[in-house]
Design an enzyme around this catalytic site. Structure first.
Site, mmCIF file in Angstrom:
data_model
loop_
_atom_site.group_PDB
_atom_site.id
_atom_site.type_symbol
_atom_site.label_atom_id
_atom_site.label_comp_id
_atom_site.label_asym_id
_atom_site.label_seq_id
_atom_site.Cartn_x
_atom_site.Cartn_y
_atom_site.Cartn_z
ATOM 1 N N LYS A 1 45.746 46.947 38.867
ATOM 2 C CA LYS A 1 45.623 45.465 40.045
ATOM 3 C C LYS A 1 45.722 44.435 39.597
ATOM 4 C CE LYS A 1 41.320 46.323 42.018
ATOM 5 N NZ LYS A 1 39.908 46.037 42.708
ATOM 6 N N ARG B 1 28.706 41.405 45.115
ATOM 7 C CA ARG B 1 30.129 41.797 46.551
ATOM 8 C C ARG B 1 28.877 43.132 47.385
ATOM 9 N NH1 ARG B 1 33.005 42.864 41.099
ATOM 10 N NH2 ARG B 1 34.570 42.308 41.187
ATOM 11 N N ASN C 1 37.077 47.399 45.944
ATOM 12 C CA ASN C 1 35.317 47.642 46.931
ATOM 13 C C ASN C 1 35.565 47.807 47.918
ATOM 14 O OD1 ASN C 1 32.466 46.854 45.966
ATOM 15 N ND2 ASN C 1 32.585 45.252 48.617
ATOM 16 N N PRO D 1 42.405 42.718 46.412
ATOM 17 C CA PRO D 1 42.933 44.517 46.346
ATOM 18 C C PRO D 1 42.612 44.820 46.282
ATOM 19 C CG PRO D 1 43.574 42.022 46.592
ATOM 20 C CD PRO D 1 42.508 41.416 45.748
ATOM 21 N N GLU D 2 42.387 46.624 46.833
ATOM 22 C CA GLU D 2 42.914 48.198 46.346
ATOM 23 C C GLU D 2 43.962 47.868 45.074
ATOM 24 O OE1 GLU D 2 39.828 49.732 46.574
ATOM 25 O OE2 GLU D 2 39.505 47.977 47.223
#
Length: 283
Positions: A51, A269, A165, A2-3
Site C-alpha cells: 500500500k 474497522r 478491509n 485503499p487496497e
C-alpha cells in the site's frame, strides 16, 4: 483504507504522467520537507509496494507516500481545475509541462534516498501484486501466530502486503470463517487456499475500475466449491451491489444463502460476515 490494487493503479497513473519528464514545479507541504525542491529533476518511475507509493527521481531520491484512509493522488492537465479537495488538504505538488500530480490528505509523505527505501517498506511481507510475491512465505507469516484472529492477520502488512478491509471481509467469507476465528483453527487445507485466493482476487482486479470478487472461478470458496445464491444456483455478478459478497452489505441478504449480513468493529474497522455461511466466534 485503499487496497493494494487501488494503490497499484495510483502508481501506474503517476508513472504515466511523470516518468521520463523533468519537473517544472515541486512543492512538498509538510514541515520536514517544505524547503526541499525537486524542480529540474527527471522522474524515473513510480511504483507501488503493498500500500506504499514510491516515486523516484534522478539523483538518488525517492518520495515515499501512503494513502491510509483518505489520501489520494490526482492527475490534472495544464488548464484543468484541481478538484481533489480544499487547498489546505494539499500535501504535495509535482508538475511537468503536460501534467500536474497533486497529493491530497497524505498522512505519510517523506523524501528519502532511494538507497534507503527499505527503511520504509522493508518490514512488509510479500507483495500480492509485486515481483516478490511468495505464497509460501506469506502462509508461514500468517500461521506464525496461530491464536491471532483471521481478520487481524490478513490486515497485517508484515504478513502479506496489499490486503485492506474489503479483501479482508471477502476472504473471510470465501474461507467460510468469521474474522474472529483464530487463524490456527482454519482447516489445514484452507489456509494455503486462502493465500492463493488472495493473490487471485487482487490480480483479477488490478486493471478494473470497479472491484469484483463474486465472479468466475475466483469466486470459489476456499473449500473448492462455488458459492451459490439462496436459490441454489451458482452466482454470477451483475448489479454493482452484487460485486462483493459481504463488504458494505450490512442487513442485506447474503448472496449465497439469503441470511442478513452482520457487521461489528474489529481493530477499529468494520468487519462484515454472514452468520450462516461463516463459522467461528463473533462479538
Amino acid at each position: 483504507m485503499p487496497e493494494g490494487d487501488t494503490v497499484l493503479q495510483t502508481a501506474r497513473r503517476l508513472h504515466q504522467a511523470l516518468a521520463g519528464q523533468v519537473l517544472t514545479r515541486s512543492d512538498l507541504r509538510v514541515p520536514r520537507f517544505a524547503t526541499a525542491d525537486l524542480t529540474g529533476r527527471t522522474v524515473l518511475d513510480a511504483i507501488s509496494r503493498g500500500k506504499h507509493l514510491l516515486t523516484r527521481f534522478e539523483g538518488g531520491l525517492t518520495l515515499h507516500s501512503h494513502l491510509r484512509m483518505d489520501g489520494a493522488w490526482r492527475i490534472y492537465g495544464p488548464e484543468e481545475r484541481w478538484r481533489g479537495g480544499p487547498a489546505h488538504q494539499i500535501r504535495a505538488v509535482l508538475a511537468n509541462t503536460a501534467h500536474t500530480a497533486v497529493g491530497y490528505r497524505l498522512p505519510v509523505l517523506e523524501l528519502l534516498r532511494t538507497a534507503d527505501e527499505e527503511q520504509a517498506v522493508g518490514p512488509l511481507g510479500p507483495d500480492l501484486l509485486g515481483p516478490d510475491w511468495d505464497a509460501g512465505t506469506a502462509l508461514r507469516n500468517l500461521l506464525a501466530d496461530p491464536a491471532r484472529p483471521l481478520g487481524e492477520a490478513l490486515l497485517d502488512q508484515r504478513n502479506l502486503a496489499g490486503i485492506g478491509n474489503i479483501y479482508k471481509a471477502e476472504l473471510c467469507f470465501l474461507a467460510r470463517a468469521t474474522p474472529w476465528l483464530p487463524i490456527g483453527e482454519l482447516p489445514a487445507a484452507t489456509a494455503p487456499l486462502l493465500v492463493s485466493t488472495a493473490h487471485q482476487l487482487l490480480e483479477a482486479n488490478r486493471d478494473r475500475p470497479i472491484r469484483i470478487t463474486t465472479t468466475g472461478a475466483r469466486a470459489r470458496t476456499t473449500t473448492g466449491a462455488h458459492p451459490r445464491t439462496a436459490t441454489g444456483q451458482p452466482f454470477r455478478a451483475g448489479r454493482p451491489s452484487e460485486n462483493l459478497w459481504v463488504y458494505g452489505r450490512t442487513h442485506r441478504p447474503c448472496l449465497r444463502c439469503g441470511t442478513p449480513i452482520r457487521t461489528a468493529e474489529q481493530d477499529a474497522r468494520p468487519a462484515y460476515w454472514c452468520p450462516h455461511c461463516q463459522s467461528g466466534p463473533t462479538p
